[in-house]
Design an enzyme around this catalytic site. Sequence first.
Site, PDB file in Angstrom:
ATOM      1  CG  MET A 117     -16.977  21.305  32.375  1.00  0.00           C
ATOM      2  SD  MET A 117     -15.851  20.214  31.499  1.00  0.00           S
ATOM      3  CE  MET A 117     -15.738  18.883  32.688  1.00  0.00           C
ATOM      4  NE  ARG A 170     -19.297  29.255  15.569  1.00  0.00           N
ATOM      5  CZ  ARG A 170     -19.801  28.019  15.490  1.00  0.00           C
ATOM      6  NH1 ARG A 170     -19.009  26.966  15.565  1.00  0.00           N
ATOM      7  NH2 ARG A 170     -21.105  27.821  15.322  1.00  0.00           N
ATOM      8  CD  GLU A 182     -14.588  28.205  10.039  1.00  0.00           C
ATOM      9  OE1 GLU A 182     -15.587  27.730   9.471  1.00  0.00           O
ATOM     10  OE2 GLU A 182     -14.269  27.943  11.195  1.00  0.00           O
ATOM     11  CG  HIS A 184     -16.566  24.458  10.982  1.00  0.00           C
ATOM     12  ND1 HIS A 184     -16.792  25.785  11.215  1.00  0.00           N
ATOM     13  CD2 HIS A 184     -17.266  23.802  11.956  1.00  0.00           C
ATOM     14  CE1 HIS A 184     -17.585  25.939  12.260  1.00  0.00           C
ATOM     15  NE2 HIS A 184     -17.893  24.744  12.731  1.00  0.00           N
TER      16      HIS A 184
HETATM   17  C1  GLV Z   1     -20.904  23.968  14.582  1.00  0.00           C
HETATM   18  O1  GLV Z   1     -19.892  24.578  14.565  1.00  0.00           O
HETATM   19  C2  GLV Z   1     -22.089  24.357  15.271  1.00  0.00           C
HETATM   20  O2  GLV Z   1     -22.097  25.416  15.928  1.00  0.00           O
HETATM   21  O3  GLV Z   1     -23.071  23.619  15.199  1.00  0.00           O
END
Ligand code: GLV
Length: 320
Positions: A154, A238, A267, A285
């Site tokens: 949060m 992530r 990834e 992403h």
């Molecule tokens: C994107 O995944 C970021 O961490 O900015």
Amino acid sequence: MKPKILITRNILPEALQYLKEHVDYEIGATGRNLTKKEIIEKIKDKEGLYSLLVDTIDKDVINAAPLLKIIANCAVGYNNINIDYAHKKGIMVTNTPGVLTETTADLTWALIFAVARRIPQADKFTREKKYKGWELDLFLGKEITGKQLGIIGMGRIGKAVALRSKAFKMKVVYSDPVRLSPEEENEYQASFVTLEKLISSSDIITMHTALTSETFHLISKKELKLMKKDAILVNVSRGEVVDEKALADALEKNQIWGAGLDVYENEPEIESKLINLDNVVLLPHIGSATYETRLKMAMTAAENLVQGLKGKRPKNLIAF
Ligand code: GLV
């Protein structure tokens, strides 16, 4: 003489224009990521590093950079950097928090709806000219309004996701290592629950936690088993916070209704089983990918870098 910096890969021209006034930059590559070997080769004589979340900045890279003063990561997450080691070497590290909060919360909702209402599948069906007329039971999805939303993590983005859920009259529960103040819980209309309770009782579960050793595989086989049979899991944080193989197995067995993923464990590799499953929506992403937000991220990272090289405290310094 301007300080030398490495920008690992081409960035937006506006940020380059700004950087040109303050530093002497080298762009590592265009249209591809640098390998670690290439970063090591190019970082030797640089005082600054402008990195992207795809660049692994580990001990080897840091050891190869005797002049390095600052690493400006163009992302809010910084799990790609060995931050403890950078700090040990007296190197500043910065990120780009705040500027991508709303955009990422928007994409979270886009994914929730894409999964719940089977948007990609329905689009494909229509393009394939399979639509032969209205049917009462064509592409039946899941209702969102009035359901329970479980937010894991949060922070800024989790809160922005919670605010948007008010439009859908949802019950919001959250889990986080730090409990919100009663005022904030009231503002977001969110109840603090244990992770187990959140997982077992939510209709939609959305991940907004940073990747740390504590959050690695936070959702794995055991947690997937605990979920409701018609639950939706969304991950825009992530990849490694969800055990991708376990999720693919659960989706294959229809153990949950569906999932929406913007991030993956390795990834750009994606667990092969997921590719052929119809109950998962896969994105590349793009959580923060609007022109406005990516420009703000690129500029924020550039400003952090210049501030650090000028001996000032960068705005988004990750505390030592
Ligand atoms: C994107 O995944 C970021 O961490 O900015």
